[in-house]
Write a protein that holds these residues in place. Structure first.
Motif, PDB file in Angstrom:
ATOM      1  N   VAL A  24       0.841  -1.196   0.000  1.00  0.00           N
ATOM      2  CA  VAL A  24       0.000   0.000   0.000  1.00  0.00           C
ATOM      3  C   VAL A  24       0.879   1.249   0.000  1.00  0.00           C
ATOM      4  N   ALA A  25       1.967   1.236   0.773  1.00  0.00           N
ATOM      5  CA  ALA A  25       2.889   2.383   0.787  1.00  0.00           C
ATOM      6  C   ALA A  25       3.486   2.609  -0.597  1.00  0.00           C
ATOM      7  N   SER A  26       3.813   1.542  -1.293  1.00  0.00           N
ATOM      8  CA  SER A  26       4.348   1.653  -2.642  1.00  0.00           C
ATOM      9  C   SER A  26       3.314   2.239  -3.593  1.00  0.00           C
ATOM     10  N   PHE A  27       2.065   1.810  -3.464  1.00  0.00           N
ATOM     11  CA  PHE A  27       0.978   2.344  -4.280  1.00  0.00           C
ATOM     12  C   PHE A  27       0.818   3.844  -4.052  1.00  0.00           C
ATOM     13  N   VAL A  28       0.786   4.263  -2.796  1.00  0.00           N
ATOM     14  CA  VAL A  28       0.631   5.682  -2.465  1.00  0.00           C
ATOM     15  C   VAL A  28       1.818   6.478  -3.010  1.00  0.00           C
ATOM     16  N   ASP A  29       3.011   5.922  -2.921  1.00  0.00           N
ATOM     17  CA  ASP A  29       4.195   6.601  -3.436  1.00  0.00           C
ATOM     18  C   ASP A  29       4.086   6.844  -4.939  1.00  0.00           C
ATOM     19  N   LYS A  30       3.514   5.905  -5.647  1.00  0.00           N
ATOM     20  CA  LYS A  30       3.367   6.025  -7.107  1.00  0.00           C
ATOM     21  C   LYS A  30       2.319   7.072  -7.506  1.00  0.00           C
ATOM     22  N   LEU A  31       1.482   7.503  -6.564  1.00  0.00           N
ATOM     23  CA  LEU A  31       0.482   8.529  -6.850  1.00  0.00           C
ATOM     24  C   LEU A  31       1.110   9.919  -6.995  1.00  0.00           C
ATOM     25  N   ASN A  32       2.350  10.070  -6.539  1.00  0.00           N
ATOM     26  CA  ASN A  32       3.073  11.346  -6.625  1.00  0.00           C
ATOM     27  C   ASN A  32       2.268  12.517  -6.061  1.00  0.00           C
ATOM     28  N   ILE A  33       1.776  12.359  -4.849  1.00  0.00           N
ATOM     29  CA  ILE A  33       1.046  13.426  -4.169  1.00  0.00           C
ATOM     30  C   ILE A  33       2.059  14.503  -3.794  1.00  0.00           C
ATOM     31  N   SER A  34       1.930  15.678  -4.397  1.00  0.00           N
ATOM     32  CA  SER A  34       2.959  16.717  -4.238  1.00  0.00           C
ATOM     33  C   SER A  34       3.119  17.193  -2.800  1.00  0.00           C
ATOM     34  N   GLU A  35       2.046  17.200  -2.016  1.00  0.00           N
ATOM     35  CA  GLU A  35       2.126  17.686  -0.641  1.00  0.00           C
ATOM     36  C   GLU A  35       2.662  16.640   0.338  1.00  0.00           C
ATOM     37  N   LEU A  36       2.757  15.398  -0.085  1.00  0.00           N
ATOM     38  CA  LEU A  36       3.215  14.318   0.790  1.00  0.00           C
ATOM     39  C   LEU A  36       4.689  14.485   1.103  1.00  0.00           C
ATOM     40  N   MET A  37       5.008  14.606   2.390  1.00  0.00           N
ATOM     41  CA  MET A  37       6.399  14.788   2.802  1.00  0.00           C
ATOM     42  C   MET A  37       7.129  13.458   2.952  1.00  0.00           C
ATOM     43  N   GLY A  38       6.385  12.425   3.334  1.00  0.00           N
ATOM     44  CA  GLY A  38       7.003  11.123   3.499  1.00  0.00           C
ATOM     45  C   GLY A  38       6.006  10.099   3.981  1.00  0.00           C
ATOM     46  N   ALA A  39       6.431   8.849   3.978  1.00  0.00           N
ATOM     47  CA  ALA A  39       5.572   7.753   4.415  1.00  0.00           C
ATOM     48  C   ALA A  39       6.408   6.735   5.172  1.00  0.00           C
ATOM     49  N   VAL A  40       5.785   6.121   6.166  1.00  0.00           N
ATOM     50  CA  VAL A  40       6.426   5.071   6.950  1.00  0.00           C
ATOM     51  C   VAL A  40       5.449   3.907   6.978  1.00  0.00           C
ATOM     52  N   ASN A  41       5.948   2.705   6.741  1.00  0.00           N
ATOM     53  CA  ASN A  41       5.037   1.567   6.777  1.00  0.00           C
ATOM     54  C   ASN A  41       5.545   0.472   7.687  1.00  0.00           C
ATOM     55  N   GLY A  42       4.588  -0.249   8.208  1.00  0.00           N
ATOM     56  CA  GLY A  42       4.857  -1.450   8.990  1.00  0.00           C
ATOM     57  C   GLY A  42       4.181  -2.613   8.293  1.00  0.00           C
ATOM     58  N   ASP A  43       3.971  -3.663   9.025  1.00  0.00           N
ATOM     59  CA  ASP A  43       3.364  -4.865   8.464  1.00  0.00           C
ATOM     60  C   ASP A  43       1.913  -4.634   8.041  1.00  0.00           C
ATOM     61  N   ASP A  44       1.170  -3.888   8.872  1.00  0.00           N
ATOM     62  CA  ASP A  44      -0.253  -3.683   8.590  1.00  0.00           C
ATOM     63  C   ASP A  44      -0.705  -2.227   8.746  1.00  0.00           C
ATOM     64  N   THR A  45       0.249  -1.301   8.696  1.00  0.00           N
ATOM     65  CA  THR A  45      -0.065   0.117   8.870  1.00  0.00           C
ATOM     66  C   THR A  45       0.844   0.964   7.985  1.00  0.00           C
ATOM     67  N   VAL A  46       0.272   2.052   7.450  1.00  0.00           N
ATOM     68  CA  VAL A  46       1.053   3.035   6.708  1.00  0.00           C
ATOM     69  C   VAL A  46       0.731   4.398   7.320  1.00  0.00           C
ATOM     70  N   MET A  47       1.755   5.203   7.582  1.00  0.00           N
ATOM     71  CA  MET A  47       1.559   6.552   8.081  1.00  0.00           C
ATOM     72  C   MET A  47       2.095   7.524   7.047  1.00  0.00           C
ATOM     73  N   LEU A  48       1.227   8.434   6.591  1.00  0.00           N
ATOM     74  CA  LEU A  48       1.608   9.456   5.623  1.00  0.00           C
ATOM     75  C   LEU A  48       1.770  10.780   6.369  1.00  0.00           C
ATOM     76  N   ILE A  49       2.821  11.519   6.045  1.00  0.00           N
ATOM     77  CA  ILE A  49       3.123  12.769   6.737  1.00  0.00           C
ATOM     78  C   ILE A  49       2.922  13.937   5.781  1.00  0.00           C
ATOM     79  N   PHE A  50       2.093  14.886   6.203  1.00  0.00           N
ATOM     80  CA  PHE A  50       1.801  16.086   5.418  1.00  0.00           C
ATOM     81  C   PHE A  50       2.206  17.321   6.211  1.00  0.00           C
TER      82      PHE A  50
END
Length: 68
Positions: A24-50
């Motif tokens: 899921v983190a890889s999918f979100v990364d491919k969306l190229n959301i310009s405001e997204l500062m970064g993402a951290v993922n675990g086994d069953d959780t993704v945290m997006l930082i804006f």
């Protein structure tokens, strides 16, 4: 594989099925959301930082529309 997408201030927390966090983190990364500062993922959780609450709120709406 996504269970929920919820805002938490300037963060977005995505709960996934077990083992799907990286995919899921890889999918979100491919969306190229310009405001997204970064993402951290675990086994069953993704945290997006804006940089601001408004960007996180907009991302939740966009992601929920795409995933539902």
């Amino acid at each position: 594989s996504v269970i929920s997408v919820k805002p938490a201030m300037n963060l977005v927390v995505i709960k996934t099925m077990k083992g799907m966090g990286a995919g899921v983190a890889s999918f979100v990364d491919k969306l190229n959301i310009s405001e997204l500062m970064g993402a951290v993922n675990g086994d069953d959780t993704v945290m997006l930082i804006f940089p601001a609450i408004t960007y996180a709120s907009e991302a939740v709406v966009t992601l929920n529309d795409m995933l539902n």
